[in-house]
Design an enzyme around this catalytic site. Structure first.
Site, mmCIF file in Angstrom:
data_model
loop_
_atom_site.group_PDB
_atom_site.id
_atom_site.type_symbol
_atom_site.label_atom_id
_atom_site.label_comp_id
_atom_site.label_asym_id
_atom_site.label_seq_id
_atom_site.Cartn_x
_atom_site.Cartn_y
_atom_site.Cartn_z
ATOM 1 N N PRO A 2 -3.679 -2.482 3.851
ATOM 2 C CA PRO A 2 -2.605 -3.435 4.039
ATOM 3 C C PRO A 2 -3.057 -4.869 3.742
ATOM 4 O O PRO A 2 -4.174 -5.228 4.048
ATOM 5 C CB PRO A 2 -2.264 -3.311 5.522
ATOM 6 C CG PRO A 2 -3.079 -2.198 6.051
ATOM 7 C CD PRO A 2 -4.221 -2.019 5.124
ATOM 8 N N GLU A 3 -2.170 -5.638 3.122
ATOM 9 C CA GLU A 3 -2.456 -7.035 2.866
ATOM 10 C C GLU A 3 -1.606 -7.892 3.823
ATOM 11 O O GLU A 3 -1.006 -7.366 4.757
ATOM 12 C CB GLU A 3 -2.175 -7.349 1.390
ATOM 13 C CG GLU A 3 -2.978 -6.437 0.456
ATOM 14 C CD GLU A 3 -2.861 -6.795 -1.020
ATOM 15 O OE1 GLU A 3 -2.541 -7.937 -1.332
ATOM 16 O OE2 GLU A 3 -3.088 -5.901 -1.858
ATOM 17 N N LYS A 58 -5.351 -11.176 7.142
ATOM 18 C CA LYS A 58 -5.115 -9.753 7.400
ATOM 19 C C LYS A 58 -5.556 -9.353 8.809
ATOM 20 O O LYS A 58 -5.612 -8.168 9.124
ATOM 21 C CB LYS A 58 -5.884 -8.911 6.378
ATOM 22 C CG LYS A 58 -5.558 -9.244 4.922
ATOM 23 C CD LYS A 58 -6.311 -8.297 4.007
ATOM 24 C CE LYS A 58 -6.791 -8.981 2.750
ATOM 25 N NZ LYS A 58 -7.638 -8.094 1.938
ATOM 26 N N ARG A 121 -8.973 6.618 7.019
ATOM 27 C CA ARG A 121 -10.280 6.378 6.398
ATOM 28 C C ARG A 121 -11.198 5.523 7.253
ATOM 29 O O ARG A 121 -12.312 5.248 6.866
ATOM 30 C CB ARG A 121 -10.080 5.744 5.010
ATOM 31 C CG ARG A 121 -9.499 6.751 4.015
ATOM 32 C CD ARG A 121 -9.221 6.134 2.667
ATOM 33 N NE ARG A 121 -10.419 5.592 2.031
ATOM 34 C CZ ARG A 121 -10.413 4.937 0.859
ATOM 35 N NH1 ARG A 121 -9.276 4.748 0.231
ATOM 36 N NH2 ARG A 121 -11.524 4.486 0.346
#
Ligand SMILES: [Zn+2]
Length: 259
Positions: A2-3, A58, A121
């Site tokens: 995600p940004e 972020k 992840r």
């Protein structure tokens, strides 16, 4: 991913936990706790009330009632779930399956509700009292002067500089490609070599991309990346787009109008 845009959605969602008191902290994955032992983190959080929620780049920050801060990072695949619901159902590059073992961290509140970070992840992490001073100016409120300072006289590739979180916080790979495509700038050119007109175009493109893609629903909705996945032609001039590595990241650009 995600940004900035995704973490901004998480921030809005996390507003719901302001005022709630933490009853229990679930940190089953020691790897996911950064900068200290899970036990220390659990002890510091238990019994505290969430006083506020902020985003810087972020990084999502929960301010606690005793002045401590909890920083949440989402890596490539992390999602935030508040009371079991996600603001983003599926991230690019992430599985759409919901598997409880991917819950790397959770806060359970005294009213029975919860906040969880689900990260297949596990490239994200949680940290007590994150060093926010290491982050540059937030891309969403970036001024022309701050952009000038971030570019400096660097010979580093322009795209690498845009993504350097210590200089500008919040821009990741997908947003950077769209910003440079709209500004008509080659991602690989030296960051310090931009003319005043180039810099003005880039500053305008940063604001436009964050506004447009925020409305469309995320960092993956940019014109150039969608075109690369579709027919591989620049939507502006029809030239075949090129794919190469710039600043260590896969980069899509147009060799005709990006100079
Ligand atoms: Zn083009």
């Amino acid at each position: 991913m995600p940004e900035l845009l995704e973490v901004e959605l998480y921030r809005r969602q996390a507003e719901a936990v302001v005022g709630r008191t933490i009853a229990e902290v679930d940190a089953p994955d020691g790897w996911f706790v950064k900068g200290g032992e899970p036990g220390e983190l659990v002890a510091a959080l238990a019994g505290r009330t969430v006083a506020g929620v902020r985003r810087r780049g972020k990084l999502l920050v929960l301010d606690l009632d005793d002045g401590a801060r909890l920083g949440l990072r989402f890596g490539m695949t992390g999602r935030l779930l508040v009371d079991g619901a996600a603001s983003i159902e599926r991230l690019e590059y992430s599985s759409s399956r919901d598997v409880a073992v991917w819950d790397r961290f959770a806060l359970r509140f005294t009213d029975g509700s919860d906040l969880r970070v689900r990260d297949p992840r596990r490239l994200g992490g949680v940290v007590l009292d994150p060093d926010e001073e290491r982050l540059g100016a937030d891309a969403l409120s970036l001024t022309p002067a701050e952009l000038d300072a971030a570019l400096g006289s660097s010979t580093a590739p322009l795209k690498a500089r845009l993504m350097d979180q210590a200089r500008i916080a919040g821009i990741g790979n997908l947003l950077a490609d769209e910003m440079l495509w709209r500004a008509g700038l080659d991602p690989a050119r030296p960051a310090g070599g931009l003319s005043p007109d180039d810099r003005a175009a880039l500053h305008a493109a940063i604001g436009e991309v964050l506004a447009d893609l925020g409305e469309r629903g995320g960092s993956h909705t940019g014109d150039v990346r969608q075109a690369a996945a579709l027919d591989g032609l620049c939507p502006r001039d029809g030239t075949p787009l090129i794919r190469r590595t710039v600043g260590g990241r896969t980069t899509v650009s147009c060799p005709a109008h990006q100079r």
